[in-house]
Design a protein around this motif. Structure first.
Motif, short mmCIF file in Angstrom:
data_model
loop_
_atom_site.label_atom_id
_atom_site.label_comp_id
_atom_site.label_asym_id
_atom_site.label_seq_id
_atom_site.Cartn_x
_atom_site.Cartn_y
_atom_site.Cartn_z
N GLU A 1 1.11 -1.04 -0.05
CA GLU A 1 -0.07 0.20 0.06
C GLU A 1 0.88 1.17 -0.07
OE1 GLU A 1 -0.20 2.15 2.53
OE2 GLU A 1 0.51 1.23 4.39
N ALA A 2 0.48 2.30 -0.45
CA ALA A 2 1.18 3.85 -0.66
C ALA A 2 0.03 4.66 -0.37
CB ALA A 2 1.63 3.69 -2.14
N HIS A 3 0.65 5.79 0.35
CA HIS A 3 -0.39 6.88 0.90
C HIS A 3 0.64 8.27 0.82
CE1 HIS A 3 -3.18 3.68 2.08
NE2 HIS A 3 -4.16 4.67 1.94
N HIS A 4 -0.14 9.33 1.05
CA HIS A 4 0.84 10.40 1.21
C HIS A 4 1.68 10.73 2.59
CE1 HIS A 4 -1.93 11.88 4.54
NE2 HIS A 4 -2.74 11.10 3.79
N ALA A 5 2.68 11.56 2.40
CA ALA A 5 3.70 11.32 3.25
C ALA A 5 3.15 11.60 4.83
CB ALA A 5 4.91 12.53 2.97
N HIS A 6 2.01 12.24 4.91
CA HIS A 6 1.59 12.72 6.20
C HIS A 6 0.60 11.60 6.99
CE1 HIS A 6 3.10 16.54 5.65
NE2 HIS A 6 2.52 16.85 4.38
N LYS A 7 0.53 10.51 6.21
CA LYS A 7 -0.41 9.45 6.83
C LYS A 7 0.48 8.63 8.12
CE LYS A 7 -3.08 5.24 6.06
NZ LYS A 7 -4.20 5.83 6.69
N GLN A 8 -0.20 8.52 9.17
CA GLN A 8 0.62 8.08 10.33
C GLN A 8 0.85 6.43 10.43
OE1 GLN A 8 -0.55 10.13 13.94
NE2 GLN A 8 -0.37 11.99 12.77
N ARG B 1 1.35 -10.91 3.82
CA ARG B 1 2.40 -10.09 4.22
C ARG B 1 2.46 -8.55 3.88
NH1 ARG B 1 6.91 -14.22 1.97
NH2 ARG B 1 5.49 -13.67 0.00
N TYR B 2 2.88 -7.49 4.56
CA TYR B 2 2.41 -6.28 3.99
C TYR B 2 3.97 -5.41 3.98
CZ TYR B 2 -1.61 -7.71 6.62
OH TYR B 2 -2.99 -8.20 6.88
N ALA B 3 3.68 -4.51 2.97
CA ALA B 3 4.71 -3.63 2.62
C ALA B 3 3.84 -2.06 2.45
CB ALA B 3 5.46 -3.71 1.61
N SER B 4 4.59 -0.99 3.03
CA SER B 4 4.15 0.23 3.07
C SER B 4 5.15 1.47 2.52
CB SER B 4 3.55 0.71 4.46
OG SER B 4 2.59 -0.27 5.11
N LEU B 5 4.24 2.20 1.57
CA LEU B 5 5.05 3.52 1.33
C LEU B 5 4.56 4.71 1.65
CD1 LEU B 5 7.27 4.30 -0.58
CD2 LEU B 5 5.69 4.38 -2.51
N ARG B 6 5.07 5.65 2.00
CA ARG B 6 4.57 7.00 2.33
C ARG B 6 5.60 8.09 1.56
NH1 ARG B 6 1.31 4.40 3.45
NH2 ARG B 6 0.51 3.44 5.47
N ALA B 7 4.68 8.61 0.66
CA ALA B 7 5.38 9.50 -0.21
C ALA B 7 4.58 10.60 -0.82
CB ALA B 7 6.16 8.91 -1.33
N GLY B 8 4.89 11.86 -1.11
CA GLY B 8 4.04 12.92 -1.68
C GLY B 8 2.73 13.06 -1.44
N ASP B 9 1.82 13.10 -2.24
CA ASP B 9 0.34 13.28 -1.74
C ASP B 9 -0.61 12.15 -2.49
OD1 ASP B 9 0.65 13.76 -4.68
OD2 ASP B 9 -0.40 15.56 -4.92
N ILE B 10 0.07 10.91 -2.53
CA ILE B 10 -0.70 9.73 -2.91
C ILE B 10 -2.13 9.73 -2.13
CG2 ILE B 10 -0.59 7.43 -3.27
CD1 ILE B 10 2.52 7.52 -3.41
N VAL B 11 -3.09 9.70 -2.85
CA VAL B 11 -4.38 9.50 -2.09
C VAL B 11 -4.54 8.14 -1.71
CG1 VAL B 11 -6.86 9.67 -2.40
CG2 VAL B 11 -5.48 11.28 -3.42
N GLY B 12 -4.23 7.08 -2.08
CA GLY B 12 -4.35 5.76 -1.76
C GLY B 12 -4.26 4.64 -2.71
N GLU B 13 -3.25 3.74 -2.52
CA GLU B 13 -3.18 2.83 -3.54
C GLU B 13 -3.10 1.51 -2.84
OE1 GLU B 13 0.11 3.36 -6.39
OE2 GLU B 13 -0.59 5.44 -6.90
N HIS B 14 -3.60 0.13 -3.28
CA HIS B 14 -3.28 -0.88 -2.65
C HIS B 14 -3.41 -2.12 -3.67
CE1 HIS B 14 -5.40 1.50 0.44
NE2 HIS B 14 -4.51 0.62 1.30
N THR B 15 -2.14 -2.86 -3.70
CA THR B 15 -1.97 -4.11 -4.50
C THR B 15 -1.79 -5.14 -3.66
OG1 THR B 15 -0.74 -2.66 -5.86
CG2 THR B 15 -0.55 -4.93 -6.23
N VAL B 16 -2.74 -6.28 -4.00
CA VAL B 16 -2.75 -7.52 -3.41
C VAL B 16 -2.35 -8.31 -4.53
CG1 VAL B 16 -4.24 -9.22 -2.14
CG2 VAL B 16 -4.91 -7.00 -1.87
#
Length: 244
Positions: free
Chosen positions: A146-153, A175-190
């Motif tokens: 999953e990827a979201h904006h840089a401010h997501k806690q 299993r999980y992997a996370s990315l926090r960057a820029g202004d990404i609203v929300g992306e999820h890949t299963v």
């Protein structure tokens, strides 16, 4: 059943989701904002909607459904108010403790309650597809990225964890992997990986409005339900076992 608009209490009104809910609600005929609550209030009335601080929560006018996109520490008093007033609750606040999830279930004995990590209609469909795929591909690896904006806690995101629970119900061990960057609203890949082949189920949100649209649709439908704890898939797409 009255055709009057569903009166909404927007909790967390100063946040991105709260502002989107207020803006989109103003353009609908099936609901209206009865009041808005934020941690601090600088202007008492905005576009005809009265605003209250979190400390003034118990002074808000009558409402049918509270929509909560705030922080975990704001949920407890709001849940208590919903139970006290017999109002339904739609919450998208993530990072809740196990005790708060139990409190939601307990409150559902008295009022309709819906908590979901993601209110996108597309994610609701993705969740069902993940559950089906995990059941059919039991020996395959399952990874959720999953990827979201840089401010997501919180990480992994609440949506990623919810997708993982759906996969786990069908026998997968995600299993999980996370990315926090820029202004990404929300992306999820299963991703399901076998020997020599791979399946990817992907959802990308490009506007935060999709979450607000889903939450408003859920709130309108939840008012017509009896007390109980509901899931988004069930509420939006129907469940033969619990007609609404």
């Amino acid at each position: 059943m009255s055709d009057a608009p569903v009166r909404l209490l927007i909790h967390g009104a100063s946040g991105r989701m709260g502002r989107a809910l207020l803006r989109l609600c103003a353009g609908r005929e099936d609901c209206c904002a009865a009041a808005a609550v934020a941690r601090r209030v600088e202007q008492r009335v905005i576009d005809g909607v009265p605003h209250f601080s979190a400390a003034e929560l118990h002074g808000v006018p009558a409402f049918d459904v509270a929509i909560d996109f705030s922080l975990p520490d704001g949920l407890d008093p709001l849940l208590a108010l919903c139970v006290q007033r017999g109002a339904a609750l739609v919450s998208g606040t993530t990072g809740l403790s196990d005790a708060q999830q139990r409190a939601l279930t307990e409150a559902a004995g008295r009022v309709p309650v819906l908590w979901a990590a993601n209110y996108s209609l597309g994610v609701a469909v993705l969740d069902e597809l993940v559950e089906r795929a995990a059941g059919a591909l039991r020996d395959w690896d399952c990874d959720i990225v999953e990827a979201h904006h840089a401010h997501k806690q919180d990480a992994p995101s609440g949506t990623a964890l919810a997708l993982g629970e759906s996969a786990r119900r069908s026998g997968a061990e995600p299993r999980y992997a996370s990315l926090r960057a820029g202004d990404i609203v929300g992306e999820h890949t299963v991703q399901f990986c076998g020997i020599g082949e791979r399946i990817e189920l992907v959802h990308r949100a490009t506007s935060r409005d999709v979450f607000a649209i889903g939450a408003l649709a859920a709130a309108v439908r939840l008012r017509r339900r009896e007390a109980g704890r509901y899931g988004l898939r069930e509420l939006l797409f129907g469940d033969p076992a619990r007609p609404g």
